[in-house]
Write a protein that holds these residues in place. Structure first.
Motif: not given
Length: 498
Positions: A310-315, A318-320, A417-419, A428-431
């Protein structure tokens, strides 16, 4: 409305390594506050002359647990220490404690690692690779194990710049087991010398050994109910349990603080590149969701598939970008200045190394030398050049990851997230698409003042006055500098054409 994740963790026993670190503290707080977990075993080693009992007492006094303490919860009712050390064989866990873990543990979160980029290879292998192998073997004995979440890094495989949720073990040139055998057969000095060869394309021992740990999960741990979590650069919390909380001087948070103090003035970066920074509280929520998903997905084990990543970065949704993050000091500095500033805070970003070196000389080295000279004349201890050496070391190890453009796919993370149910999405918001970056950066600056600068709201009036004075001095100095430059150019022109 029901919460599937809360239902899952109810009455579960969890084992956490690396729980005293920044991200580990946030994870444990979330577990204790948001779930009815039965017990958390926290692996701790004696440190700085303090026993594990003393460290647990200090741990429970952390400001992060204030919300829990205010509800009357006694943390030690559900939080217990296990004596262990990642630099020791078999994690240094006693036979008695191993029996307890084997009999009771349902979920493992493996966060323990050395995050120093310049760690000697022998030590990095011992902590990041050998300890992972030892924990995987221990997990195989756990009779009631349902989920194992191994925390890696989004940059563990920085040998490629477009990183998917897959393994890149073919880039290593050696496996985890073989690397540990090699390190054990050679002297410490010889192993450390091998870093220049083995870690060359990985830029440092941290990313190399974290990638090796992923190979260990794939080759040794694939029979387990296990997943890999790859967060990008973890920084301040967004909203839980405190806004803007940060636990240490490291990475971008430290750079931002140095800039706010008027010490760090130049950085090499591609300012339009994405800043792959992720809030610690979002990471904690995602880890808990991954544990739940791993426990309920038994198809992978039946089919002998590779453990999911599970990668967790930016796409692009909503980039920074780095410019947005680093310009926060100039945009919000007048509202939330630091009373310990030594000069007007500003930041110059450049993409070329040669230009960075020139500007560093004029904006860091010369001012640092002058301040140290004045301190010496006053009979005080010199500190600025030493401080700049530390800052340049910090920014130096970050340089490759700021200048290089990385992209990440996050299909598994988005699918997870969608599940989730509506209730779980709320708890448990990680969006990462839901983060208001302007708000988050303001929270980060506020937290930086409080938790790094140790400055409360009462220092703001004095800090604002200091900010205005330094701004006037800075503008005067700029005007003098521009005047001298114009005069120099005029003198040269006259000599050339006279």
């Amino acid at each position: 409305m029901c919460s599937d994740i809360q239902d899952y963790y109810r009455n579960k026993t969890v084992f956490v390594t690396g729980g005293t670190g920044f991200m580990g503290i946030v994870l444990i707080e979330k577990l204790l506050r948001a779930t009815e977990v039965k017990r958390i075993y926290l692996m701790v080693r004696p440190k700085a002359g303090k026993s594990i009992e003393e460290r647990l007492t200090n741990f429970c006094q952390n400001v992060v647990f204030e919300k829990l303490r205010n509800t009357g919860v006694t943390l030690t009712d559900r939080l217990h220490t296990i004596l262990g050390d990642c630099q020791t064989s078999n994690l240094g866990i006693s036979a008695e404690d191993r029996k307890v873990l084997i009999a009771e543990v349902n979920v493992v979160f493996h966060l323990a690692a050395t995050v120093r980029f310049d760690e000697p290879l022998q030590k990095a292998v011992s902590i990041n690779v050998r300890a992972t192998l030892d924990l995987l073997e221990l997990a195989k004995e756990m009779r009631n194990l349902e989920a194992f979440v191994h925390v890696s890094s989004a940059f563990a495989n920085c040998v490629v710049h477009s990183i998917d949720e897959k393994y890149y073990v073919h880039k290593l040139g050696i496996g985890a087991v073989k690397m540990c055998e090699l390190a054990e057969s050679l002297s410490v000095e010889t192993t450390n010398k091998l870093a220049s060869v083995l870690c060359a394309s990985y830029k440092n021992t941290y990313t190399f050994t974290k990638s090796l740990a992923e190979e260990a999960v794939l080759s040794v741990g694939r029979s387990l109910p296990i997943s890999i979590f790859r967060p990008a650069i973890v920084i301040q919390t967004y909203k839980e349990p405190l806004t803007g909380w940060v636990g240490n001087f490291y990475g971008p948070s430290a750079a931002l603080y140095a800039c706010a103090r008027g010490v760090l003035r130049v950085m090499q970066m591609k300012s339009q590149h994405k800043a792959h920074l992720v809030p610690a509280d979002s990471c904690a929520s995602l880890m808990l969701a991954i544990g739940w998903e791993t426990a309920r997905s038994d198809q992978r084990q039946r089919l002998n598939l590779a453990p999911p990543i599970y990668n967790y970065a930016h796409d692009d949704e909503n980039p920074l970008i780095w410019k947005q993050y680093m310009s926060a000091i100039t945009e919000l500095g007048s509202e939330l200045p630091i009373s310990k500033m030594i000069w007007f805070p500003f930041m110059i970003t450049v993409s070329k190394k040669w230009l960075y070196d020139i500007l560093t000389f004029f904006y860091h080295i010369i001012p640092g030398f002058i301040i140290d000279l004045l301190l010496t004349l006053k009979g005080k201890k010199k500190r600025m050049m030493k401080l700049y050496r530390s800052i340049h070391k910090l920014t130096g190890v970050m340089e490759y990851f700021i200048v290089t453009e990385f992209t990440f796919t996050m299909d598994n993370t988005k699918s997870l997230w969608n599940s989730l149910s509506t209730r779980d999405k709320d708890i448990f918001n990680f969006d990462i698409r839901s983060i208001n970056w302007k708000e988050y950066i303001q929270f980060s600056l506020t937290g930086m003042r409080i938790y790094l600068g140790r400055e409360g709201p009462e220092t703001i009036p004095r800090a604002r006055l200091l900010y205005k004075r330094f701004k006037i001095l800075h503008q005067l100095l700029q005007a003098v500098g521009i005047g001298l430059l114009i005069s120099l150019v005029w003198i040269l022109v006259r000599k050339v054409f006279s």
